[in-house]
Design a protein around this motif. Structure first.
Motif, PDB file in Angstrom:
ATOM      1  N   THR A  17       0.846  -1.199   0.000  1.00  0.00           N
ATOM      2  CA  THR A  17       0.000   0.000   0.000  1.00  0.00           C
ATOM      3  C   THR A  17       0.877   1.243   0.000  1.00  0.00           C
ATOM      4  O   THR A  17       0.970   1.928  -1.004  1.00  0.00           O
ATOM      5  CB  THR A  17      -0.987  -0.023   1.176  1.00  0.00           C
ATOM      6  OG1 THR A  17      -0.284  -0.191   2.414  1.00  0.00           O
ATOM      7  CG2 THR A  17      -1.973  -1.178   1.024  1.00  0.00           C
ATOM      8  N   SER A  18       1.566   1.498   1.100  1.00  0.00           N
ATOM      9  CA  SER A  18       2.544   2.589   1.126  1.00  0.00           C
ATOM     10  C   SER A  18       3.264   2.572   2.466  1.00  0.00           C
ATOM     11  O   SER A  18       2.687   2.138   3.474  1.00  0.00           O
ATOM     12  CB  SER A  18       1.859   3.949   0.933  1.00  0.00           C
ATOM     13  OG  SER A  18       1.084   4.280   2.071  1.00  0.00           O
TER      14      SER A  18
ATOM     15  N   ARG B 259      -3.408  12.154  -3.199  1.00  0.00           N
ATOM     16  CA  ARG B 259      -2.457  11.093  -3.497  1.00  0.00           C
ATOM     17  C   ARG B 259      -1.496  11.544  -4.594  1.00  0.00           C
ATOM     18  O   ARG B 259      -1.920  12.048  -5.618  1.00  0.00           O
ATOM     19  CB  ARG B 259      -3.182   9.829  -3.961  1.00  0.00           C
ATOM     20  CG  ARG B 259      -3.987   9.149  -2.854  1.00  0.00           C
ATOM     21  CD  ARG B 259      -4.534   7.832  -3.346  1.00  0.00           C
ATOM     22  NE  ARG B 259      -5.224   7.117  -2.282  1.00  0.00           N
ATOM     23  CZ  ARG B 259      -5.765   5.908  -2.426  1.00  0.00           C
ATOM     24  NH1 ARG B 259      -5.690   5.303  -3.592  1.00  0.00           N
ATOM     25  NH2 ARG B 259      -6.378   5.328  -1.422  1.00  0.00           N
TER      26      ARG B 259
ATOM     27  N   THR C 270       0.470   6.209  -7.052  1.00  0.00           N
ATOM     28  CA  THR C 270      -0.386   5.047  -6.974  1.00  0.00           C
ATOM     29  C   THR C 270       0.360   3.920  -6.278  1.00  0.00           C
ATOM     30  O   THR C 270       1.517   3.645  -6.586  1.00  0.00           O
ATOM     31  CB  THR C 270      -0.814   4.595  -8.378  1.00  0.00           C
ATOM     32  OG1 THR C 270      -1.421   5.697  -9.042  1.00  0.00           O
ATOM     33  CG2 THR C 270      -1.787   3.443  -8.301  1.00  0.00           C
ATOM     34  N   CYS C 271      -0.305   3.238  -5.355  1.00  0.00           N
ATOM     35  CA  CYS C 271       0.363   2.195  -4.586  1.00  0.00           C
ATOM     36  C   CYS C 271       0.526   0.937  -5.432  1.00  0.00           C
ATOM     37  O   CYS C 271      -0.145   0.743  -6.450  1.00  0.00           O
ATOM     38  CB  CYS C 271      -0.409   1.901  -3.305  1.00  0.00           C
ATOM     39  SG  CYS C 271      -2.002   1.096  -3.565  1.00  0.00           S
TER      40      CYS C 271
ATOM     41  N   ALA D  39      -0.357  -2.113  -4.792  1.00  0.00           N
ATOM     42  CA  ALA D  39      -1.569  -2.929  -4.849  1.00  0.00           C
ATOM     43  C   ALA D  39      -2.505  -2.469  -5.960  1.00  0.00           C
ATOM     44  O   ALA D  39      -3.100  -3.284  -6.669  1.00  0.00           O
ATOM     45  CB  ALA D  39      -2.287  -2.893  -3.501  1.00  0.00           C
ATOM     46  N   SER D  40      -2.635  -1.160  -6.141  1.00  0.00           N
ATOM     47  CA  SER D  40      -3.499  -0.638  -7.201  1.00  0.00           C
ATOM     48  C   SER D  40      -2.919  -0.925  -8.575  1.00  0.00           C
ATOM     49  O   SER D  40      -3.649  -1.277  -9.509  1.00  0.00           O
ATOM     50  CB  SER D  40      -3.693   0.871  -7.021  1.00  0.00           C
ATOM     51  OG  SER D  40      -4.360   1.160  -5.811  1.00  0.00           O
ATOM     52  N   ILE D  41      -1.606  -0.797  -8.704  1.00  0.00           N
ATOM     53  CA  ILE D  41      -0.954  -1.017  -9.996  1.00  0.00           C
ATOM     54  C   ILE D  41      -1.141  -2.452 -10.467  1.00  0.00           C
ATOM     55  O   ILE D  41      -1.426  -2.716 -11.636  1.00  0.00           O
ATOM     56  CB  ILE D  41       0.536  -0.662  -9.914  1.00  0.00           C
ATOM     57  CG1 ILE D  41       0.715   0.844  -9.691  1.00  0.00           C
ATOM     58  CG2 ILE D  41       1.271  -1.097 -11.178  1.00  0.00           C
ATOM     59  CD1 ILE D  41       2.147   1.252  -9.430  1.00  0.00           C
TER      60      ILE D  41
ATOM     61  N   GLY E  93      -3.427  -4.561  -9.319  1.00  0.00           N
ATOM     62  CA  GLY E  93      -4.801  -5.021  -9.174  1.00  0.00           C
ATOM     63  C   GLY E  93      -5.043  -5.905  -7.969  1.00  0.00           C
ATOM     64  O   GLY E  93      -5.936  -6.757  -7.975  1.00  0.00           O
TER      65      GLY E  93
ATOM     66  N   ARG F 292      -6.543  -6.784  -4.528  1.00  0.00           N
ATOM     67  CA  ARG F 292      -7.656  -6.364  -3.675  1.00  0.00           C
ATOM     68  C   ARG F 292      -7.733  -7.174  -2.383  1.00  0.00           C
ATOM     69  O   ARG F 292      -8.471  -6.834  -1.479  1.00  0.00           O
ATOM     70  CB  ARG F 292      -8.977  -6.503  -4.436  1.00  0.00           C
ATOM     71  CG  ARG F 292      -9.073  -5.610  -5.673  1.00  0.00           C
ATOM     72  CD  ARG F 292      -9.124  -4.128  -5.289  1.00  0.00           C
ATOM     73  NE  ARG F 292      -9.199  -3.278  -6.465  1.00  0.00           N
ATOM     74  CZ  ARG F 292      -8.166  -2.771  -7.101  1.00  0.00           C
ATOM     75  NH1 ARG F 292      -6.928  -3.041  -6.663  1.00  0.00           N
ATOM     76  NH2 ARG F 292      -8.305  -1.990  -8.156  1.00  0.00           N
TER      77      ARG F 292
ATOM     78  N   PHE G 156      -6.642  -3.846   3.659  1.00  0.00           N
ATOM     79  CA  PHE G 156      -7.473  -3.114   2.703  1.00  0.00           C
ATOM     80  C   PHE G 156      -8.777  -2.589   3.295  1.00  0.00           C
ATOM     81  O   PHE G 156      -9.574  -1.985   2.567  1.00  0.00           O
ATOM     82  CB  PHE G 156      -7.797  -4.013   1.502  1.00  0.00           C
ATOM     83  CG  PHE G 156      -6.583  -4.450   0.743  1.00  0.00           C
ATOM     84  CD1 PHE G 156      -5.910  -3.574  -0.095  1.00  0.00           C
ATOM     85  CD2 PHE G 156      -6.091  -5.749   0.876  1.00  0.00           C
ATOM     86  CE1 PHE G 156      -4.784  -3.972  -0.790  1.00  0.00           C
ATOM     87  CE2 PHE G 156      -4.967  -6.159   0.179  1.00  0.00           C
ATOM     88  CZ  PHE G 156      -4.319  -5.264  -0.647  1.00  0.00           C
TER      89      PHE G 156
ATOM     90  N   GLN H 274     -15.522  -6.202  -4.534  1.00  0.00           N
ATOM     91  CA  GLN H 274     -14.996  -7.229  -5.412  1.00  0.00           C
ATOM     92  C   GLN H 274     -15.615  -8.595  -5.118  1.00  0.00           C
ATOM     93  O   GLN H 274     -15.513  -9.527  -5.931  1.00  0.00           O
ATOM     94  CB  GLN H 274     -13.473  -7.313  -5.300  1.00  0.00           C
ATOM     95  CG  GLN H 274     -12.955  -7.844  -3.980  1.00  0.00           C
ATOM     96  CD  GLN H 274     -12.849  -6.762  -2.913  1.00  0.00           C
ATOM     97  OE1 GLN H 274     -13.279  -5.633  -3.142  1.00  0.00           O
ATOM     98  NE2 GLN H 274     -12.285  -7.105  -1.775  1.00  0.00           N
TER      99      GLN H 274
END
Length: 398
Positions: A250-251, A282, A285-286, A288-290, A292, A294, A362, A368
């Motif tokens: 995440t970060s 922000r 982009t973290c 996890a987002s890059i 995908g 979840r 998360f 999801q």
């Protein structure tokens, strides 16, 4: 009889000229056309180079997920070879290692959904080039994570364990078992670091106290202590492990923000944190987002555990084996714990543990999980079905 002049050997008379069919054009026009042709060729070369560069950038970027989400050291070629073997030998015997490789290939296809079809479209040289670029991205990401956790873990241990001599973020040489705080966290769960015999035996590397991947390190446990009568209790619930996961996926700034266990008591604190996060734009982009991500996955947890273990140790460069400790086998042990449980009861506990991890990392957003089977039982669809039934009944009565 004298020889005729035109019959003599070696006649050097010039050949009859061949008439040229060219139509005379302007030298300037010819030069312009040559320049235009050369410029077009240069432009095509630039486009080819740009296309190759885009492919390289894409593959390297996608490869950054490999070590984090799929394998620790195993070459991707081995995963592909195992899947090919199974396609050709449907009834072949499968060892534990075969099953590990195939599970790895399945996970690879999940993390990189395009990989399976792309591999079929490329020839050998193109596929080999793609795999090299993926590996470059994977190694680069691992190096970045090592650098990040080297400093973060030092500060976390200083806060969590409060050692008499603080661990320096830029120093790896004074970590490991020579350091009391790190030694306690690296100590195998079946021993107590506070026991002077244990401490001396580990530091002297005696045969009685061999530290290997066959022991769960204490840093893997909740409160960094294990119940030797129930070694599964508290395993993988370490705050240090959880913070490491969040720092990677995440970060780093989110690592200290750990959501509650969902009993409702922490809802006000969670809302406050949510508002605080929304107040800050922000800028990046973290991970996890890059990629995908979840949900927390077993292989991501295993990767984090290896990174934390490395950060606590005193070795300065990444390697497969540290003394008697094999990182690949350690990673396998964690993945097998989650992916190959001994029975239904163990599988239930594993799924519950993964849900705990997902909630911790998360939060409680579960969109999801809104699969068609779940949605069809919700009130909007249930009402629609009921209305349709009433309409059908009314039509039948008429």
């Amino acid at each position: 009889m004298p020889m005729a002049e035109n019959d003599c050997e070696g006649d050097l008379s010039p050949p009859a000229p061949v008439a040229s069919l060219c139509v005379s054009t302007s030298p300037q026009a010819r030069a312009k056309r040559k320049i235009a042709a050369l410029m077009e060729e240069v432009e095509n070369l630039k486009q080819d180079k740009a296309t190759k560069q885009r492919k390289t950038t894409y593959y390297v970027s996608q490869g950054r997920a490999l070590h984090r989400m799929v394998v620790l050291y195993t070459p991707i070629e081995d995963l592909v070879a195992e899947n090919d073997r199974r396609c050709e030998e449907i009834d072949g015997d499968n060892t534990i290692e075969h099953n590990r490789l195939q599970r790895g290939y399945i996970e690879l296809a999940k993390v990189l959904p395009w990989f399976h079809e792309k591999l079929a479209d490329l020839d050998f040289e193109e596929s080999a080039d793609m795999l090299r670029k993926l590996k470059r991205g994977a190694d680069s990401a691992r190096g970045d994570d090592m650098g990040t956790l080297k400093e973060l873990v030092a500060s976390w241990v200083n806060i969590e364990c409060r050692p008499a001599s603080l661990i320096r973020p830029d120093d790896k040489h004074h970590r490991g078992f020579v350091n009391d705080a790190c030694g306690r966290l690296l100590c195998p769960a079946e021993w107590r670091w506070e026991d002077p015999i244990v401490k001396a035996g580990i530091r002297d590397r005696t045969t009685t106290f061999i530290v290997s991947e066959n022991s769960w390190p204490s840093f893997m446990y909740e409160n960094y202590e294990a119940d030797v009568q129930n070694l599964e209790h508290g395993l993988f619930k370490s705050r240090l492990l959880l913070m490491g996961f969040k720092a990677i996926f995440t970060s780093p700034s989110s690592a200290n923000e750990v959501d509650g266990d969902g009993d409702g008591a922490d809802i006000l604190e969670n809302n406050r944190r949510t508002r605080r996060r929304s107040d800050h734009a922000r800028v990046k982009t973290c991970v996890a987002s890059i990629i995908g991500m979840r949900k927390a996955t077993p292989r991501a947890i295993a990767y984090t555990a290896c990174q934390i273990r490395f950060a606590l140790s005193n070795i300065t460069s990444w390697r497969t084996v540290d003394g008697d400790f094999d990182y690949q086998m350690f990673w396998n042990n964690i993945v097998d714990f989650f992916e190959d449980p001994p029975g239904p009861a163990a599988l239930t506990r594993v799924n519950k543990l993964l849900d705990w991890w997902t909630r911790k990392v998360f939060g409680r957003n579960h969109r999801q999980d809104l699969t068609p089977d779940v949605v069809k039982n919700m009130s909007v669809n249930s009402l629609a079905a009921q209305r349709q039934q009433m309409e059908d009944a009314s039509f039948d009565s008429d």
